[in-house]
Design a protein around this motif. Sequence first.
Motif, PDB file in Angstrom:
ATOM      1  N   SER A 299     -21.224  -0.462  -2.128  1.00 31.17           N
ATOM      2  CA  SER A 299     -20.703  -1.820  -1.983  1.00 31.17           C
ATOM      3  C   SER A 299     -19.234  -1.715  -1.593  1.00 31.17           C
ATOM      4  O   SER A 299     -18.491  -0.936  -2.185  1.00 31.17           O
ATOM      5  CB  SER A 299     -20.844  -2.597  -3.290  1.00 31.17           C
ATOM      6  OG  SER A 299     -20.363  -3.914  -3.133  1.00 31.17           O
ATOM      7  N   LEU A 300     -18.827  -2.468  -0.584  1.00 34.30           N
ATOM      8  CA  LEU A 300     -17.466  -2.349  -0.072  1.00 34.30           C
ATOM      9  C   LEU A 300     -16.494  -3.149  -0.936  1.00 34.30           C
ATOM     10  O   LEU A 300     -16.599  -4.369  -1.042  1.00 34.30           O
ATOM     11  CB  LEU A 300     -17.416  -2.864   1.376  1.00 34.30           C
ATOM     12  CG  LEU A 300     -18.236  -2.065   2.399  1.00 34.30           C
ATOM     13  CD1 LEU A 300     -18.241  -2.783   3.733  1.00 34.30           C
ATOM     14  CD2 LEU A 300     -17.667  -0.661   2.561  1.00 34.30           C
ATOM     15  N   GLU A 301     -15.545  -2.444  -1.525  1.00 31.55           N
ATOM     16  CA  GLU A 301     -14.544  -3.116  -2.370  1.00 31.55           C
ATOM     17  C   GLU A 301     -13.225  -3.311  -1.634  1.00 31.55           C
ATOM     18  O   GLU A 301     -12.382  -4.077  -2.061  1.00 31.55           O
ATOM     19  CB  GLU A 301     -14.312  -2.312  -3.653  1.00 31.55           C
ATOM     20  CG  GLU A 301     -15.529  -2.288  -4.568  1.00 31.55           C
ATOM     21  CD  GLU A 301     -16.046  -3.675  -4.923  1.00 31.55           C
ATOM     22  OE1 GLU A 301     -15.216  -4.575  -5.173  1.00 31.55           O
ATOM     23  OE2 GLU A 301     -17.276  -3.852  -4.942  1.00 31.55           O
ATOM     24  N   THR A 302     -13.027  -2.577  -0.558  1.00 31.87           N
ATOM     25  CA  THR A 302     -11.810  -2.739   0.236  1.00 31.87           C
ATOM     26  C   THR A 302     -12.188  -2.864   1.708  1.00 31.87           C
ATOM     27  O   THR A 302     -13.233  -2.392   2.142  1.00 31.87           O
ATOM     28  CB  THR A 302     -10.860  -1.537   0.056  1.00 31.87           C
ATOM     29  OG1 THR A 302     -11.548  -0.338   0.421  1.00 31.87           O
ATOM     30  CG2 THR A 302     -10.400  -1.424  -1.398  1.00 31.87           C
TER      31      THR A 302
ATOM     32  N   HIS B 226     -17.516  -3.135   9.367  1.00 27.62           N
ATOM     33  CA  HIS B 226     -16.600  -4.283   9.317  1.00 27.62           C
ATOM     34  C   HIS B 226     -16.804  -5.078  10.609  1.00 27.62           C
ATOM     35  O   HIS B 226     -16.572  -4.560  11.704  1.00 27.62           O
ATOM     36  CB  HIS B 226     -15.171  -3.735   9.187  1.00 27.62           C
ATOM     37  CG  HIS B 226     -14.076  -4.768   9.216  1.00 27.62           C
ATOM     38  ND1 HIS B 226     -12.741  -4.418   9.210  1.00 27.62           N
ATOM     39  CD2 HIS B 226     -14.094  -6.114   9.269  1.00 27.62           C
ATOM     40  CE1 HIS B 226     -12.003  -5.508   9.244  1.00 27.62           C
ATOM     41  NE2 HIS B 226     -12.792  -6.546   9.293  1.00 27.62           N
TER      42      HIS B 226
ATOM     43  N   ARG C 202     -24.685  -5.827   1.520  1.00 29.64           N
ATOM     44  CA  ARG C 202     -23.597  -5.411   0.626  1.00 29.64           C
ATOM     45  C   ARG C 202     -22.756  -4.291   1.225  1.00 29.64           C
ATOM     46  O   ARG C 202     -21.648  -4.019   0.778  1.00 29.64           O
ATOM     47  CB  ARG C 202     -24.154  -4.960  -0.724  1.00 29.64           C
ATOM     48  CG  ARG C 202     -24.979  -3.675  -0.667  1.00 29.64           C
ATOM     49  CD  ARG C 202     -25.518  -3.269  -2.025  1.00 29.64           C
ATOM     50  NE  ARG C 202     -26.322  -2.048  -1.950  1.00 29.64           N
ATOM     51  CZ  ARG C 202     -27.602  -2.016  -1.641  1.00 29.64           C
ATOM     52  NH1 ARG C 202     -28.237  -3.155  -1.391  1.00 29.64           N
ATOM     53  NH2 ARG C 202     -28.266  -0.869  -1.596  1.00 29.64           N
ATOM     54  N   ASP C 203     -23.290  -3.631   2.261  1.00 23.40           N
ATOM     55  CA  ASP C 203     -22.581  -2.522   2.895  1.00 23.40           C
ATOM     56  C   ASP C 203     -21.844  -2.934   4.166  1.00 23.40           C
ATOM     57  O   ASP C 203     -21.296  -2.076   4.872  1.00 23.40           O
ATOM     58  CB  ASP C 203     -23.554  -1.392   3.227  1.00 23.40           C
ATOM     59  CG  ASP C 203     -24.163  -0.765   1.979  1.00 23.40           C
ATOM     60  OD1 ASP C 203     -23.573  -0.928   0.888  1.00 23.40           O
ATOM     61  OD2 ASP C 203     -25.229  -0.130   2.095  1.00 23.40           O
TER      62      ASP C 203
ATOM     63  N   TRP D 242     -18.868  -5.451   5.734  1.00 23.11           N
ATOM     64  CA  TRP D 242     -17.725  -6.349   5.471  1.00 23.11           C
ATOM     65  C   TRP D 242     -17.706  -7.397   6.584  1.00 23.11           C
ATOM     66  O   TRP D 242     -17.539  -7.062   7.755  1.00 23.11           O
ATOM     67  CB  TRP D 242     -16.439  -5.537   5.466  1.00 23.11           C
ATOM     68  CG  TRP D 242     -15.194  -6.332   5.200  1.00 23.11           C
ATOM     69  CD1 TRP D 242     -14.548  -7.166   6.070  1.00 23.11           C
ATOM     70  CD2 TRP D 242     -14.433  -6.368   3.986  1.00 23.11           C
ATOM     71  NE1 TRP D 242     -13.442  -7.709   5.474  1.00 23.11           N
ATOM     72  CE2 TRP D 242     -13.353  -7.245   4.193  1.00 23.11           C
ATOM     73  CE3 TRP D 242     -14.573  -5.744   2.743  1.00 23.11           C
ATOM     74  CZ2 TRP D 242     -12.398  -7.503   3.203  1.00 23.11           C
ATOM     75  CZ3 TRP D 242     -13.629  -5.999   1.763  1.00 23.11           C
ATOM     76  CH2 TRP D 242     -12.564  -6.864   1.993  1.00 23.11           C
TER      77      TRP D 242
ATOM     78  N   ASP E 197     -16.941 -11.731   2.963  1.00 21.03           N
ATOM     79  CA  ASP E 197     -16.054 -10.782   2.310  1.00 21.03           C
ATOM     80  C   ASP E 197     -14.600 -11.219   2.456  1.00 21.03           C
ATOM     81  O   ASP E 197     -13.790 -11.018   1.552  1.00 21.03           O
ATOM     82  CB  ASP E 197     -16.265  -9.389   2.900  1.00 21.03           C
ATOM     83  CG  ASP E 197     -17.670  -8.885   2.585  1.00 21.03           C
ATOM     84  OD1 ASP E 197     -17.887  -8.419   1.463  1.00 21.03           O
ATOM     85  OD2 ASP E 197     -18.552  -9.014   3.453  1.00 21.03           O
TER      86      ASP E 197
ATOM     87  N   ARG F 117     -15.042 -13.468  -0.940  1.00 20.83           N
ATOM     88  CA  ARG F 117     -14.482 -12.543  -1.927  1.00 20.83           C
ATOM     89  C   ARG F 117     -12.962 -12.483  -1.840  1.00 20.83           C
ATOM     90  O   ARG F 117     -12.277 -12.428  -2.851  1.00 20.83           O
ATOM     91  CB  ARG F 117     -15.074 -11.149  -1.732  1.00 20.83           C
ATOM     92  CG  ARG F 117     -16.571 -11.069  -2.002  1.00 20.83           C
ATOM     93  CD  ARG F 117     -17.134  -9.737  -1.557  1.00 20.83           C
ATOM     94  NE  ARG F 117     -16.522  -8.633  -2.257  1.00 20.83           N
ATOM     95  CZ  ARG F 117     -16.278  -7.438  -1.732  1.00 20.83           C
ATOM     96  NH1 ARG F 117     -16.576  -7.196  -0.452  1.00 20.83           N
ATOM     97  NH2 ARG F 117     -15.721  -6.487  -2.441  1.00 20.83           N
ATOM     98  N   PHE F 118     -12.441 -12.475  -0.610  1.00 21.27           N
ATOM     99  CA  PHE F 118     -11.004 -12.366  -0.404  1.00 21.27           C
ATOM    100  C   PHE F 118     -10.553 -13.430   0.586  1.00 21.27           C
ATOM    101  O   PHE F 118     -11.354 -13.964   1.364  1.00 21.27           O
ATOM    102  CB  PHE F 118     -10.637 -10.974   0.142  1.00 21.27           C
ATOM    103  CG  PHE F 118     -10.972  -9.844  -0.785  1.00 21.27           C
ATOM    104  CD1 PHE F 118     -10.102  -9.476  -1.803  1.00 21.27           C
ATOM    105  CD2 PHE F 118     -12.166  -9.139  -0.645  1.00 21.27           C
ATOM    106  CE1 PHE F 118     -10.407  -8.430  -2.661  1.00 21.27           C
ATOM    107  CE2 PHE F 118     -12.483  -8.093  -1.486  1.00 21.27           C
ATOM    108  CZ  PHE F 118     -11.606  -7.734  -2.504  1.00 21.27           C
TER     109      PHE F 118
END
Length: 269
Positions: free
Chosen positions: A2-5, A35, A60-61, A63, A95, A127-128
């Motif tokens: 899962s990409l957190e950044t 991305h 989930r993978d 962005w 994301d 998310r951001f």
Amino acid sequence: MSLETMPDIGMGTFRLTGDLCREAVRSALSLGYRHIDTAQFYANEAEVGDGITASGIPRRDVWVTTKVWHDRLRASDLIGSLQDSLERLKTDHLDLTLIHWPSPNDEVPMAEYLGALRDAQKEGLTRFVGVSNFTNAQLDNARVILGDTPLLTNQVEVHPFLSNKAVIRHCQQQGIRVTGYMPLAVGRVMDDETLIDIGRRHNASPAQIAIAWVAQQGVVPIPSSTRPEHQKSNLDALRIELSVDEIDAIDKLNRNERIASPDFAPAWD
């Protein structure tokens, strides 16, 4: 996974439409991009969503970034516009959501649309949050308005002919990542003798050298390409290590050649 950044390179989709867009997104993800950058204004969110689905890569993978156009900045409209974007993209969340441009002539107060963007984040739509095409002064104002809500990025034009150093430096001092669009200056980098010469030393194309130069500044490049061989080449550019002298030579190409500057653009730094 899962990409957190935010990944270090993205696939831009400006001007991509229809099946060309679907296939370009699918191809990019199959090659290793994680991305994908789109926008309401691009009118291709549905095709981007189709391409992500067709890639078989779990959501989930990937962005996914989109941007709110300036005709949807009113607090009564912004969240609805993002719900429309989610439907087109066939996903339940973004994301990263950016304000595409500051409201022209401040027609909509910054506090209003950034407040709505913060609400969208609280509601789980994104998310951001971040901004695009903001000047340093506008970025400072945005940070004050958002308080404890961090801005992840300011997406601005960055390429060897528009180095945008003042904005990059200012953002990085505030802990805000810069995303650089048009890193290839719509193909103009291919004809530059300095980039060609440096490319020869690295067995690389001028496009790869331009992307490497952007990335080595800590900026996330989002080149756009429909051809798999070019997409792979752009991805491989992150492996190139430019010397201090080479970076200095590319820095000297700056001539403030801005490609994206509509009549409603802010007073640039």
